[in-house]
Scaffold this motif. Structure first.
Motif, mmCIF file in Angstrom:
data_model
loop_
_atom_site.group_PDB
_atom_site.id
_atom_site.type_symbol
_atom_site.label_atom_id
_atom_site.label_comp_id
_atom_site.label_asym_id
_atom_site.label_seq_id
_atom_site.Cartn_x
_atom_site.Cartn_y
_atom_site.Cartn_z
ATOM 1 N N HIS A 123 20.753 8.570 31.456
ATOM 2 C CA HIS A 123 21.642 9.184 30.460
ATOM 3 C C HIS A 123 20.897 9.784 29.270
ATOM 4 O O HIS A 123 21.543 10.206 28.311
ATOM 5 N N GLU B 74 28.501 5.049 18.087
ATOM 6 C CA GLU B 74 29.000 6.409 18.238
ATOM 7 C C GLU B 74 30.214 6.610 17.356
ATOM 8 O O GLU B 74 31.038 5.694 17.214
ATOM 9 N N VAL C 279 33.906 10.854 19.055
ATOM 10 C CA VAL C 279 33.047 11.201 20.194
ATOM 11 C C VAL C 279 33.294 10.248 21.351
ATOM 12 O O VAL C 279 33.362 10.663 22.513
ATOM 13 N N ARG C 280 33.427 8.967 21.030
ATOM 14 C CA ARG C 280 33.681 7.985 22.086
ATOM 15 C C ARG C 280 35.004 8.286 22.799
ATOM 16 O O ARG C 280 35.075 8.225 24.020
ATOM 17 N N LYS D 265 34.488 11.407 25.028
ATOM 18 C CA LYS D 265 33.711 11.103 26.235
ATOM 19 C C LYS D 265 34.548 10.331 27.246
ATOM 20 O O LYS D 265 34.508 10.618 28.451
ATOM 21 N N GLU D 266 35.295 9.351 26.782
ATOM 22 C CA GLU D 266 36.137 8.567 27.685
ATOM 23 C C GLU D 266 37.188 9.449 28.348
ATOM 24 O O GLU D 266 37.488 9.290 29.537
ATOM 25 N N PHE E 129 30.273 16.164 18.370
ATOM 26 C CA PHE E 129 29.953 15.809 19.755
ATOM 27 C C PHE E 129 28.541 16.272 20.112
ATOM 28 O O PHE E 129 27.742 15.500 20.654
ATOM 29 N N VAL F 167 25.783 13.523 21.083
ATOM 30 C CA VAL F 167 25.467 13.409 22.502
ATOM 31 C C VAL F 167 24.234 14.215 22.893
ATOM 32 O O VAL F 167 23.487 13.840 23.796
ATOM 33 N N PRO G 107 30.608 19.592 24.592
ATOM 34 C CA PRO G 107 31.526 18.956 25.546
ATOM 35 C C PRO G 107 31.575 19.612 26.921
ATOM 36 O O PRO G 107 31.633 18.909 27.938
ATOM 37 N N TYR H 97 28.554 18.568 28.917
ATOM 38 C CA TYR H 97 28.667 17.158 29.277
ATOM 39 C C TYR H 97 29.624 17.006 30.463
ATOM 40 O O TYR H 97 29.361 16.220 31.391
#
Length: 280
Positions: free
Chosen positions: A66, A166, A170-171, A174-175, A205, A209, A213, A216
């Motif tokens: 990652h 984080e 952002v968390r 991502k989820e 983000f 990260v 996005p 990602y």
């Protein structure tokens, strides 16, 4: 471009790659597995951990799962390297055996190390795995090389960015992307669930990260696609299931991030599955 990909079933289907690239540029991306690469010719110029590194022949590139990184040949000289892609469980098993006690999954504190004896050992183990002869020798050498790598260059004190560190926005984003990786997600969708404006979310983000996005999301889709191809699913089915608009788009993105075509990846995965069936 010359690429050879194969698997070692005796090491949890460890993926191995021998490659020669001149013009291919790997964009910012991440892998589910660790990347252990030894440069044998040319120069690999790559980004990792907010810095650009230069791996010359004999240099060992060490990328944790990652971690965002890139890769490209410097100049017009072909970049030739050999790479192991061990998963966390394989490295954890080795660490347990070395310490003779349960250990957390080892990680690497530096993305580039210079250790000529170890580099030669890794290259020789990789070569023997490729030839597929003298299994006792190749297996012994591979375990010795990976164990020496862990003893000299791994740490159990380095941990990936924890969810608590984080930003919550952002968390949440991502989820949402993980849960909806095969959907046509919009920036407005992510902004709504993260309670930020689209522009603010995009900036936070990317800063957190290392990727915007949309990149990602593409990386998520390609990692899911690799798992499906390993199970023998047809390319058209994989492209559809992972949210790509068509096969050509899937083909381009897969080769851009993985360095090989989906067809080659599927072909090598089928060989592994057939060998597993025959060995039962």
């Amino acid at each position: 471009m010359q690429v050879k990909l194969w698997y070692a079933p005796e090491y949890r289907n460890l993926a191995l790659l021998r490659a020669s690239y001149t013009t291919h540029v790997f964009p910012r991306h991440w892998n589910e597995t660790c990347v252990i690469q030894v440069v044998t010719h040319g120069v690999n110029e790559f980004y990792c951990r907010n810095a650009t590194h230069t791996a010359r022949p004999g240099g060992i590139v060490l990328i944790n799962p990652h971690e965002i990184h890139t890769g490209s040949a410097q100049g017009n000289v072909p970049l030739v390297y050999r790479t192991f892609y061990p998963d966390g469980e394989l490295l954890a098993d080795l660490a347990d055996q070395l310490a003779d006690r349960p250990c957390v999954t080892p990680l690497f504190s530096s993305p580039l190390v210079w250790d000529p004896p170890l580099a030669r050992l890794l290259v020789e183990a990789h070569r023997l795995c490729e030839e597929g002869t003298e299994k006792l020798t190749s297996q012994s050498l591979t375990l010795s090389a990976l164990s020496l790598l862990l003893r000299r260059h791994a740490t159990q004190k380095l941990h990936p960015l924890s969810p608590q560190r984080e930003p919550l926005a952002v968390r949440c984003a991502k989820e949402y992307l993980v849960e909806h990786f095969n959907h046509n997600v919009s920036l407005d969708d992510l902004a709504r669930i993260s309670h930020l404006s689209p522009f603010h979310l995009l900036r936070v983000f990317r800063n957190t990260v290392g990727l915007p996005p949309h990149e990602y999301l593409i990386n998520l889709r390609i990692e899911r696609a690799k798992l499906l191809l390993k199970k023998g699913h047809a390319i058209a089915q994989v492209a559809c299931h992972t949210g790509f608009t068509d096969q050509s788009h899937f083909h381009r993105q897969f080769k851009r991030l993985v360095g090989v075509t989906p067809g080659l990846y599927l072909k090598k995965s089928k060989i592994v599955q057939e060998n597993l069936v025959l060995s039962r």
